[in-house]
Scaffold this active site. Sequence first.
Site, mmCIF file in Angstrom:
data_model
loop_
_atom_site.group_PDB
_atom_site.id
_atom_site.type_symbol
_atom_site.label_atom_id
_atom_site.label_comp_id
_atom_site.label_asym_id
_atom_site.label_seq_id
_atom_site.Cartn_x
_atom_site.Cartn_y
_atom_site.Cartn_z
ATOM 1 N NE ARG A 29 -1.641 -2.306 2.683
ATOM 2 C CZ ARG A 29 -1.693 -3.563 2.233
ATOM 3 N NH1 ARG A 29 -2.703 -3.949 1.502
ATOM 4 N NH2 ARG A 29 -0.744 -4.433 2.530
ATOM 5 C CB THR A 30 3.374 2.591 2.338
ATOM 6 O OG1 THR A 30 2.620 2.048 3.410
ATOM 7 C CG2 THR A 30 3.877 3.969 2.710
ATOM 8 N NE ARG A 57 7.001 0.762 5.081
ATOM 9 C CZ ARG A 57 5.809 0.191 4.995
ATOM 10 N NH1 ARG A 57 5.716 -1.088 4.654
ATOM 11 N NH2 ARG A 57 4.715 0.879 5.233
ATOM 12 C CG HIS A 91 3.277 3.737 8.730
ATOM 13 N ND1 HIS A 91 3.419 4.577 7.635
ATOM 14 C CD2 HIS A 91 2.840 2.552 8.237
ATOM 15 C CE1 HIS A 91 3.077 3.908 6.542
ATOM 16 N NE2 HIS A 91 2.722 2.687 6.877
ATOM 17 C CE LYS A 108 28.026 -1.447 -6.109
ATOM 18 N NZ LYS A 108 28.223 -0.291 -6.993
#
Length: 306
Positions: free
Chosen positions: A53-54, A103, A131, A82
């Site tokens: 969703r996000t 996120r 959130h 890396k």
Amino acid sequence: MKNKHLISPMDFSKEELNGIFELAEKIISNPKEFSHICDGQILATLFYEPSTRTRFSFEAAMMRLGGKILGFSEPNSTSSAKGETLADTIRMVSIYSDIIAMRHPKEGSAKVASMYSSVPVINAGDGGHQHPTQTLTDLLTIKSQKGTLEGHKIGLCGDLKNGRTVQSLIAAMSRYEGTEFVLISPKELVIPEYIREEVLKRNNISFKEVENIEEVIDELDILYMTRIQKERFFNEEEYLRLKDSYILDNEKMAKAKEDMIVMHPLPRVNEIATEVDDDKRAVYFKQAEYGMYVRMALIVKLLGVM
Ligand code: CP
């Protein structure tokens, strides 16, 4: 709000939030009017953790505003594999884009990113911490479905220890007059002490903590279900023991008020039986749709394009 970062739901005043909700409502009623407002702008979506969703709603939001997107959903495909630091990645991405949604599994990472970015950073979830765009989604859902953000008795059910959405929602709703909380969880997954002390008690918010959903469901105006957060458990056995602690079904819904709404940030696992999806009080898919509109409004505000 132009050029602000959004790290915590408390970064915006109630007035700023109202401005976002008003704009989201305008976009919902006339999306065509906004379809070129971000022409020439680029959103970067940096997802170090899985999302449906996000990430998709951020990307859809920018595309529906006429902007473009770049980013990743698999950090191993970038130079972080890396050993590049988050700070250096953000320095680079803020050259290539006009706004960043990120996120990351580590608490505090969005704050760190904001310190190295020359463009607005939106926290799309940092570990078990916050959130905030889910909170904007939840507030717009409550406002649209119940008509006001004030005076609601909200049951929060499930993994309250690890659920960043409930912790952000408690902080945000504590600012609205008449909010009461019923915290429903197994004793192993109760709300963290700092939320109880520094948010609820400090703001004199009425709340109680129970283990059993049946004993309180008839009192609630809003029932906010959450999943048991498998990825935050260190012990598989403990997860298996707790994962089906709550399953909302039609039998339990029969005891709830006629106008109670059921919300869930999604994804769900077992905690809402699919039979509940047909109940008019189940608004969790509509909630996800509000998420795209509120992210459109947020992008417009942070870019200062109107
Ligand atoms: N609600 C939410 O954050 O969903 P995703 O994990 O799918 O983005």
